[in-house]
Design an enzyme around this catalytic site. Structure first.
Site, PDB file in Angstrom:
ATOM      1  N   THR A 197       0.863  -1.179   0.000  1.00 50.63           N
ATOM      2  CA  THR A 197       0.000   0.000   0.000  1.00 50.63           C
ATOM      3  C   THR A 197       0.902   1.231   0.000  1.00 50.63           C
ATOM      4  O   THR A 197       1.825   1.330   0.811  1.00 50.63           O
ATOM      5  CB  THR A 197      -0.912   0.018   1.238  1.00 50.63           C
ATOM      6  OG1 THR A 197      -1.807  -1.098   1.170  1.00 50.63           O
ATOM      7  CG2 THR A 197      -1.720   1.309   1.311  1.00 50.63           C
ATOM      8  N   GLY A 243      -9.446  -2.164 -13.041  1.00 52.80           N
ATOM      9  CA  GLY A 243      -8.955  -1.909 -11.690  1.00 52.80           C
ATOM     10  C   GLY A 243      -8.749  -0.433 -11.423  1.00 52.80           C
ATOM     11  O   GLY A 243      -8.374   0.334 -12.315  1.00 52.80           O
ATOM     12  N   ALA A 244      -8.983  -0.035 -10.171  1.00 50.12           N
ATOM     13  CA  ALA A 244      -8.835   1.372  -9.799  1.00 50.12           C
ATOM     14  C   ALA A 244      -7.415   1.869 -10.036  1.00 50.12           C
ATOM     15  O   ALA A 244      -7.201   3.012 -10.449  1.00 50.12           O
ATOM     16  CB  ALA A 244      -9.228   1.561  -8.332  1.00 50.12           C
ATOM     17  N   ASP A 245      -6.428   1.020  -9.782  1.00 49.41           N
ATOM     18  CA  ASP A 245      -5.039   1.443  -9.982  1.00 49.41           C
ATOM     19  C   ASP A 245      -4.745   1.740 -11.446  1.00 49.41           C
ATOM     20  O   ASP A 245      -3.953   2.640 -11.769  1.00 49.41           O
ATOM     21  CB  ASP A 245      -4.074   0.382  -9.446  1.00 49.41           C
ATOM     22  CG  ASP A 245      -4.302  -0.999 -10.058  1.00 49.41           C
ATOM     23  OD1 ASP A 245      -5.422  -1.278 -10.533  1.00 49.41           O
ATOM     24  OD2 ASP A 245      -3.361  -1.816 -10.035  1.00 49.41           O
ATOM     25  N   THR A 280       2.362  -7.086  -8.090  1.00 54.44           N
ATOM     26  CA  THR A 280       2.126  -8.517  -7.913  1.00 54.44           C
ATOM     27  C   THR A 280       1.884  -9.160  -9.270  1.00 54.44           C
ATOM     28  O   THR A 280       2.397 -10.233  -9.583  1.00 54.44           O
ATOM     29  CB  THR A 280       0.916  -8.740  -6.984  1.00 54.44           C
ATOM     30  OG1 THR A 280       1.114  -8.017  -5.773  1.00 54.44           O
ATOM     31  CG2 THR A 280       0.719 -10.208  -6.677  1.00 54.44           C
TER      32      THR A 280
END
Length: 261
Positions: free
Chosen positions: A16, A110-112, A137
């Site tokens: 994070t 995905g938000a990222d 990842t």
């Protein structure tokens, strides 16, 4: 209440990343911690308070949150509401009306990856397209078009995940540090593994970027970000820029660009 400092929280599967931004949207502080799915909202609030205190950073007045680990994202939102009195803006395709997600299922992005779209905009002054290679990842290739178009992409296994799978299946192989060896031809097991895992991974990235470019109607600028990107810096011939803060900065710029903010 003033909107700054702004707290940006990017929750990934492994780590994070948190940052504070000032009125100029400049990141003044940043932290990287391990993503722990077992932590409760009170744990997360205590951790955030400790990071701010250790750095002498001011208390945030607003927050924006991106998460690909839903339980952790929900707990962060609860922590921010309960202990900091903040209602975070949570990133999704549904609440970004000026973004065109050109996928079969737009809400599946995905938000990222949406954050990367905003972070890449500064590199697109002379290009119609960009590809962000996000080494996490998994390794994501995000194909972006000018006008905030998310065109699509590629998902590949992350380098460390590949290495861990290999070591788990082959008990006699030594665990190694993922760094580039001095030559492609290994003279011992460690160097041979490093060659395959690091040089082989760099070639995979270059090969996919060439395939992506061949399918686009114009040249693209390629940007690398994420933890493993510095390991392959100088090895990937198709990468034009390396930007460690691209996703977090994109999260801040996304928050600032919302209509009616």
């Amino acid at each position: 209440m003033p909107a700054f400092p702004l707290l940006a929280v990017d929750i990934g599967n492994t780590s994070t990343v948190l940052g504070l931004a000032d009125e100029s949207l400049t990141l003044t502080h940043s932290w990287r911690i391990r993503t722990n799915r077992e932590e409760l909202p009170d744990d997360l609030a205590l951790e955030l308070h400790s990071l701010l205190s250790m750095s002498g950073a001011p208390r945030p007045h607003a927050a924006v949150l991106s998460s690909v680990a839903p339980p952790v994202g929900e707990n962060y939102a609860l922590a921010l509401r309960k202990h900091f009195g903040l209602e975070p803006f949570t990133v999704s395709a549904a609440n970004l009306p000026d973004v065109r997600v050109e996928l079969d299922q737009p809400d599946a992005v995905g938000a990222d990856r949406l954050c990367n779209l905003f972070g890449a905009e500064r590199y697109m002054v002379e290009h119609e397209f960009a590809v962000v290679v996000d080494f996490g990842t998994s390794t994501n290739f995000d194909v972006i078009g000018r006008g905030r178009r998310f065109i699509g992409g590629v998902l590949a296994t992350g380098a460390q995940v590949s290495a861990d799978a290999l070591f788990a299946r082959a008990a006699k192989l030594p665990r190694i540090t993922l760094t580039a060896p001095g030559s492609a031809i290994g003279k011992n097991t460690t160097h041979a593994l490093q060659s395959g895992l690091v040089f082989g991974y760099a070639e995979m990235v270059d090969g996919l970027l060439r395939r992506i470019q061949a399918e686009l109607p114009g040249p693209a600028v390629n940007i690398a970000t994420g933890g493993f990107s510095r390991t392959v810096q100088g090895l990937c011939r198709e990468i034009h820029h390396y930007d460690d803060t691209l996703t977090l900065r994109g999260l801040v710029e996304m928050w600032a660009s919302r209509p009616g903010r």
